[in-house]
Design a protein around this motif. Structure first.
Motif, PDB file in Angstrom:
ATOM      1  N   GLU A  81       1.011  -1.216   0.165  1.00 41.38           N
ATOM      2  CA  GLU A  81      -0.197   0.018  -0.010  1.00 41.38           C
ATOM      3  C   GLU A  81       0.771   1.218   0.081  1.00 41.38           C
ATOM      4  N   GLY A  82       1.191   1.770  -1.345  1.00 40.87           N
ATOM      5  CA  GLY A  82       1.941   2.883  -1.200  1.00 40.87           C
ATOM      6  C   GLY A  82       3.449   2.356  -1.055  1.00 40.87           C
ATOM      7  N   ASP A  83       4.096   3.245  -0.107  1.00 43.20           N
ATOM      8  CA  ASP A  83       5.499   2.788   0.299  1.00 43.20           C
ATOM      9  C   ASP A  83       5.651   1.639   1.193  1.00 43.20           C
ATOM     10  N   LEU A  84       4.501   1.280   1.702  1.00 43.59           N
ATOM     11  CA  LEU A  84       4.401   0.130   2.835  1.00 43.59           C
ATOM     12  C   LEU A  84       4.474  -1.230   2.333  1.00 43.59           C
ATOM     13  N   GLN A  85       5.200  -1.972   2.692  1.00 47.05           N
ATOM     14  CA  GLN A  85       5.271  -3.491   2.180  1.00 47.05           C
ATOM     15  C   GLN A  85       5.044  -4.192   3.372  1.00 47.05           C
ATOM     16  N   ILE A  86       4.423  -5.462   3.356  1.00 46.12           N
ATOM     17  CA  ILE A  86       4.307  -6.226   4.354  1.00 46.12           C
ATOM     18  C   ILE A  86       4.099  -7.724   3.676  1.00 46.12           C
ATOM     19  N   GLU A  87       4.653  -8.776   4.590  1.00 47.18           N
ATOM     20  CA  GLU A  87       4.664  -9.697   4.139  1.00 47.18           C
ATOM     21  C   GLU A  87       4.987 -10.902   5.341  1.00 47.18           C
ATOM     22  N   ARG A  88       4.130 -12.052   4.915  1.00 45.09           N
ATOM     23  CA  ARG A  88       4.235 -13.204   5.946  1.00 45.09           C
ATOM     24  C   ARG A  88       4.576 -14.513   5.355  1.00 45.09           C
ATOM     25  N   VAL A  89       5.430 -15.146   6.110  1.00 44.55           N
ATOM     26  CA  VAL A  89       6.161 -16.267   5.353  1.00 44.55           C
ATOM     27  C   VAL A  89       5.888 -17.547   6.451  1.00 44.55           C
ATOM     28  N   ASP A  90       5.563 -18.669   6.160  1.00 40.46           N
ATOM     29  CA  ASP A  90       5.117 -19.683   6.837  1.00 40.46           C
ATOM     30  C   ASP A  90       6.017 -20.860   6.220  1.00 40.46           C
ATOM     31  N   VAL A  91       6.976 -21.275   6.988  1.00 42.23           N
ATOM     32  CA  VAL A  91       7.886 -22.371   6.833  1.00 42.23           C
ATOM     33  C   VAL A  91       6.936 -23.585   6.969  1.00 42.23           C
ATOM     34  N   LEU A  92       7.095 -24.298   5.679  1.00 39.00           N
ATOM     35  CA  LEU A  92       6.171 -25.537   5.633  1.00 39.00           C
ATOM     36  C   LEU A  92       7.189 -26.908   5.999  1.00 39.00           C
ATOM     37  N   SER A  93       8.435 -26.955   6.246  1.00 38.35           N
ATOM     38  CA  SER A  93       9.115 -27.999   6.641  1.00 38.35           C
ATOM     39  C   SER A  93       9.848 -27.852   7.912  1.00 38.35           C
ATOM     40  N   GLY A  94       9.701 -28.788   8.658  1.00 36.23           N
ATOM     41  CA  GLY A  94      10.345 -29.076   9.879  1.00 36.23           C
ATOM     42  C   GLY A  94       9.551 -28.101  10.881  1.00 36.23           C
ATOM     43  N   PRO A  95      10.153 -27.716  12.235  1.00 34.17           N
ATOM     44  CA  PRO A  95       9.462 -27.076  13.371  1.00 34.17           C
ATOM     45  C   PRO A  95       8.726 -25.809  12.650  1.00 34.17           C
TER      46      PRO A  95
END
Length: 352
Positions: free
Chosen positions: A91-105
Motif C-alpha cells: 500500500e504505497g511505500d508500505l510493504q508487508i509479508e508473511r512467510v510460513d515455513v512448511l518444513s520442519g518445526p
C-alpha cells in the motif's frame, strides 16, 4: 562454526536462502534438471531488448506493486527440499509479508518494511529485529544500479509456464568466476519472479526456487496481515540487540576489494547473550556475502573448512591477531572461491 553464529546466519541470510536453510527436509524425488525453455515464437517481443538492469528493475517493481499468495519450493542438487507459504501485500511505500515455513518445526515470519517478527510457536517466543536491507521476496537489495551490468550479462532464452502463468525466461550470466549465473522465469504481464535456477560455471543447476502455486493480485490486505503480525498474546518477545557500526571503527578492512561486491552494512549483534558478533555485509546487487567475526575460542571453534548447501557456501577460518585471534564465518550465495577472496583480503588495522 559456533552454535550462536549458526543461529545468526539463519536469521540474516536473504529471503531465498532462508527458505532453503530453514529446517531442510529430505525430498523423495530428485531435484529437476535444468529446464529447457521453449523457443520464443511469433514476432519480436519488446522485453527482449531490455538490459540486465531493466530486467531487474522490472522484477523489483513487480514484487512491490502487486499482492500475491503462493507456495514457494526450494530444491538443491543433493535432493533436499524446503517450502514456504508466502502472503504479500502493499500500500504505497508500505510493504508487508508473511512467510510460513512448511518444513520442519513451525515458524512464521512477518516483515513490515524494516520491522521483522519471527514467531516460534513451539517455544512461545517472538524474535524481533530491524533489518536495514530490503529482504522481501525476491532478494533484490534496493533498486538495481548500473554497476550490475559490469558483472552480469543478460540473454533472453524463451518462454515458459510456471504455476499456470505464462513467463519470460532470461539468463543472467556472470562475467567472471566470482559469482553464479541465474536462469529466471518472470510472469509475462507483471514481471514477478516465479522461478529461479542458480547455475554454476559448468552449467549445472545447484539450486532451484519456484512457486508451485500462485495467486497473483490476490485479495490479501495490508490491514489483515498487520493484525496477524500484532497478535502477540501468549508469546515472550525477544528483541535483537543490534548496534550499527563501521568496519574501520571495529578494526577491520579489506586489503583489496572483491570485484563487484560493495559494503552494504556493518553491525554488532548480541547473540544468545554472548559477546557481540560483528556482521559485515556485501552485495553485488544479486548475490550477498556476510562476514561474521567473533573472538576465537579454542574450546568452541575447532575446525576450519568450507561447506555447501545448494547455492549457499560457508567458510570458517581462524584469523591471527597479536591482541587475540578471531574466528571468521563467511556465508554467501557465491562460489567458494569468492569467500576465499574475502578471507584472504580481510585484515586487522589499528582502531582510532
Amino acid at each position: 562454526m559456533t552454535i550462536s553464529t549458526r543461529r545468526s546466519v539463519s536469521l540474516f541470510l536473504p529471503a531465498l536462502v532462508l527458505l532453503c536453510m530453514a529446517q531442510i527436509a529430505t525430498a523423495q524425488p530428485a531435484p529437476p534438471a535444468a529446464s529447457t525453455p521453449s523457443a520464443s515464437s511469433g514476432g519480436p517481443d519488446e522485453s527482449s531488448n531490455l538490459s540486465v538492469v531493466e530486467w531487474l528493475k522490472r522484477m523489483h517493481g513487480a514484487a512491490r506493486s502487486h499482492a500475491y499468495v503462493g507456495t514457494f519450493v526450494v530444491t538443491v542438487a543433493a535432493g533436499n527440499l524446503s517450502s514456504a507459504r508466502i502472503w504479500h501485500a502493499c500500500e504505497g511505500d508500505l510493504q508487508i509479508e508473511r512467510v510460513d515455513v512448511l518444513s520442519g518445526p513451525p515458524r512464521t515470519t512477518f516483515r513490515r518494511n524494516e520491522q521483522v517478527l519471527t514467531f516460534l510457536p513451539d517455544q512461545r517466543v517472538i524474535k524481533s529485529e530491524k533489518r536495514e536491507n530490503s529482504e522481501l521476496f525476491p532478494n533484490l537489495l534496493g533498486v538495481p544500479d548500473s554497476a550490475i551490468a559490469d558483472f552480469y550479462t543478460v540473454k533472453v532464452v524463451g518462454k515458459g509456464r510456471v504455476a499456470g502463468f505464462d513467463t519470460d525466461v532470461i539468463q543472467l550470466m556472470p562475467r567472471d568466476q566470482l559469482r553464479f549465473g541465474y536462469r529466471v522465469w518472470t510472469e509475462k504481464r507483471t514481471g514477478l519472479l516465479t522461478k529461479l535456477q542458480t547455475v554454476d560455471s559448468d552449467g549445472k543447476v545447484v539450486e532451484q526456487s519456484a512457486f508451485s502455486e500462485l495467486q497473483l493480485d490476490a485479495p490479501v490486505k495490508v490491514q489483515a496481515l498487520s493484525q496477524m503480525m500484532g497478535s502477540t498474546a501468549g508469546y515472550r518477545m525477544e528483541k535483537s540487540q543490534v548496534e550499527r557500526t563501521t568496519a574501520q571503527a571495529e578494526g577491520w578492512a579489506l586489503k583489496n576489494p572483491v570485484p563487484g561486491f560493495k559494503p552494504m552494512s556493518c553491525n554488532r549483534r548480541a547473540i544468545a547473550g554472548s559477546e557481540r558478533t560483528l556482521q559485515w555485509t556485501f552485495s553485488d546487487g544479486l548475490a550477498t556475502v556476510s562476514l561474521f567475526l567473533e573472538p576465537f575460542d579454542a574450546k568452541r571453534d575447532a575446525q576450519e573448512g568450507t561447506m555447501a548447501l545448494g547455492a549457499t557456501y560457508t567458510l570458517t577460518r581462524r584469523i591471527a591477531d597479536p591482541a587475540g585471534d578471531w574466528w571468521l564465518t563467511a556465508v554467501g550465495e557465491v562460489p567458494a572461491r569468492t569467500l576465499e577472496a574475502f578471507a584472504q583480503n580481510l585484515t586487522r588495522q589499528p582502531t582510532r
